[in-house]
Motif scaffolding. Structure first.
Motif, mmCIF file in Angstrom:
data_model
loop_
_atom_site.group_PDB
_atom_site.id
_atom_site.type_symbol
_atom_site.label_atom_id
_atom_site.label_comp_id
_atom_site.label_asym_id
_atom_site.label_seq_id
_atom_site.Cartn_x
_atom_site.Cartn_y
_atom_site.Cartn_z
ATOM 1 N N ARG A 113 41.097 34.303 37.834
ATOM 2 C CA ARG A 113 41.091 35.720 38.196
ATOM 3 C C ARG A 113 39.742 36.365 37.844
ATOM 4 N NH1 ARG A 113 45.869 38.901 35.735
ATOM 5 N NH2 ARG A 113 47.016 37.669 37.248
ATOM 6 N N LYS A 114 39.244 36.016 36.664
ATOM 7 C CA LYS A 114 37.936 36.560 36.277
ATOM 8 C C LYS A 114 36.851 36.083 37.243
ATOM 9 C CE LYS A 114 36.820 37.474 32.016
ATOM 10 N NZ LYS A 114 36.607 37.570 30.585
ATOM 11 N N ASN A 152 37.187 38.049 40.465
ATOM 12 C CA ASN A 152 36.665 39.407 40.306
ATOM 13 C C ASN A 152 35.146 39.414 40.385
ATOM 14 O OD1 ASN A 152 39.145 40.591 40.081
ATOM 15 N ND2 ASN A 152 39.188 40.541 37.846
ATOM 16 N N TYR A 153 34.549 38.416 39.723
ATOM 17 C CA TYR A 153 33.090 38.316 39.737
ATOM 18 C C TYR A 153 32.593 38.087 41.169
ATOM 19 C CZ TYR A 153 28.537 36.077 39.297
ATOM 20 O OH TYR A 153 27.214 35.738 39.456
ATOM 21 N N ARG A 156 34.131 38.793 43.920
ATOM 22 C CA ARG A 156 34.381 39.971 44.747
ATOM 23 C C ARG A 156 33.295 41.025 44.481
ATOM 24 N NH1 ARG A 156 39.225 41.080 43.160
ATOM 25 N NH2 ARG A 156 40.289 39.972 44.815
ATOM 26 N N ASP A 157 32.957 41.218 43.187
ATOM 27 C CA ASP A 157 31.911 42.186 42.844
ATOM 28 C C ASP A 157 30.560 41.801 43.446
ATOM 29 O OD1 ASP A 157 33.785 43.572 41.452
ATOM 30 O OD2 ASP A 157 33.127 42.894 39.462
ATOM 31 N N GLU A 168 44.098 39.046 44.928
ATOM 32 C CA GLU A 168 43.683 37.991 44.008
ATOM 33 C C GLU A 168 44.829 37.065 43.616
ATOM 34 O OE1 GLU A 168 43.837 39.899 39.619
ATOM 35 O OE2 GLU A 168 42.035 40.292 40.781
#
Lengths: 101, 210
Positions: free
Chosen positions: B158-159, B162-163, B165-166, B176
């Motif tokens: 998940r982390k 997120n990275y 996606r950012d 996610e």
């Protein structure tokens, strides 16, 4: 690169929360039996000199296999910006021979 | 800034980077109001890996002294000579500076919340007993037990998502949870895939010699 990423992914997949909690419990339990690095934390910066001497000396043991007391004294003097330079005789009372707690 | 020629180049480089980081932070000084807002959104507790800006300035001052104080003129060459006998360590002098830096950070953190040795032992053992109780509670519940087994992989994936996606690699509308496990499983499959496992980009054929 792919191999390394896959390795970490597999290790993450194989690591259970229980493993981490077990690791944490064992580490904290072992730490509770160790004498703290700062015996009188309320003394503030007065304790910093002894703390730093032990850490620098310990680093010398780890890196070079010897205490290098004279160099530990000089580095501590410069790091703390002491007016009176420390000597090896100033450093030794703070040190515990390796293997002894 | 010119440093003496006896100052270790690797530490001069670290000082330059540290000074740049401090200058960048100072260039983006936040108002009290914004700072309070940022802290509410992202509470970052001081740790040895996340020092406060003021601590970085202390470290820059210390490193500057170590690189310029006349008493260090004979020390660094002596340590460099000793370091040449340690081929298995890449940068012992850099490791030594890390030790000094982390000692200063540790001292600050340890003295911020003073504990006597007895208080410290009692507090640590209290955490140990609660961790053990948590382990027992998790193992007693089937769902919690099953989830705890995969939690690490799911959390890291998940982390990572997120990275990505950012960074714009993954469209923001992707859910996610849906692709989290799928990607995680892809990596495991890749690990078990012999061709990928044996891929060696430095070899001209792309595959390891047998």
């Amino acid at each position: 690169m792919m191999y390394r990423l896959a390795y970490w992914a597999k290790q993450a997949q194989d690591t259970k929360l229980d493993d981490l909690l077990q690791h944490m419990a064992e580490t904290l339990e072992a730490e509770s039996h160790v004498s703290p690095d700062i015996k009188q934390p309320g003394r503030g910066d007065q304790a910093l000199k002894a703390f730093l001497i032990r850490r620098v000396s310990s680093a010398f043991w780890s890196l070079y296999g010897q205490p290098l007391d004279e160099i530990a004294a000089q580095i501590t003097t410069v790091v703390l910006n002491l007016e009176t330079p420390l000597t090896r005789d100033d450093v030794r009372p703070y040190l515990v021979p390796p293997g002894r707690k | 800034m010119a440093f003496p020629d006896w100052a270790p180049a690797i530490l001069v480089d670290q000082y330059t980077r540290l000074s740049s980081e401090i200058n960048v932070r100072q260039a983006f000084v936040l108002t009290d109001e914004k700072e309070a807002l940022v802290e509410n959104l992202q509470p970052v507790e001081e740790s040895r890996l996340s020092p406060r800006p003021a601590q970085l300035e202390v470290e820059a001052d210390v490193l500057f002294r170590l690189l310029t104080h006349p008493d260090m003129r004979s020390i660094w060459p002596a340590l460099s000579r000793l370091s040449t006998r340690l081929p298995f360590l890449t940068e012992p002098i850099s490791t030594l500076w890390d030790e000094v830096k982390y000692a200063l950070r540790d001292f600050r953190i340890l003295t911020a919340h003073p504990q006597t040795p007895a208080e410290r032992r009692k507090s640590l053992l209290s955490v140990v007993s609660k961790v053990k109780a948590l382990q027992q509670a998790i193992s007693a519940d089937p769902f919690a037990k099953a989830y705890a087994k995969e939690l690490m992989a799911i959390h890291l994936t998940r982390k990572n998502l997120n990275y990505r996606r950012d960074e714009g690699e993954i469209p923001p509308e992707y859910e996610e949870e849906r692709i989290c496990l799928a990607l995680s499983l892809d990596c495991i499959k890749a690990f078990d895939n012999k061709e990928i496992r044996d891929y060696d980009p430095e070899n001209s054929n792309g595959m390891k010699h047998r």
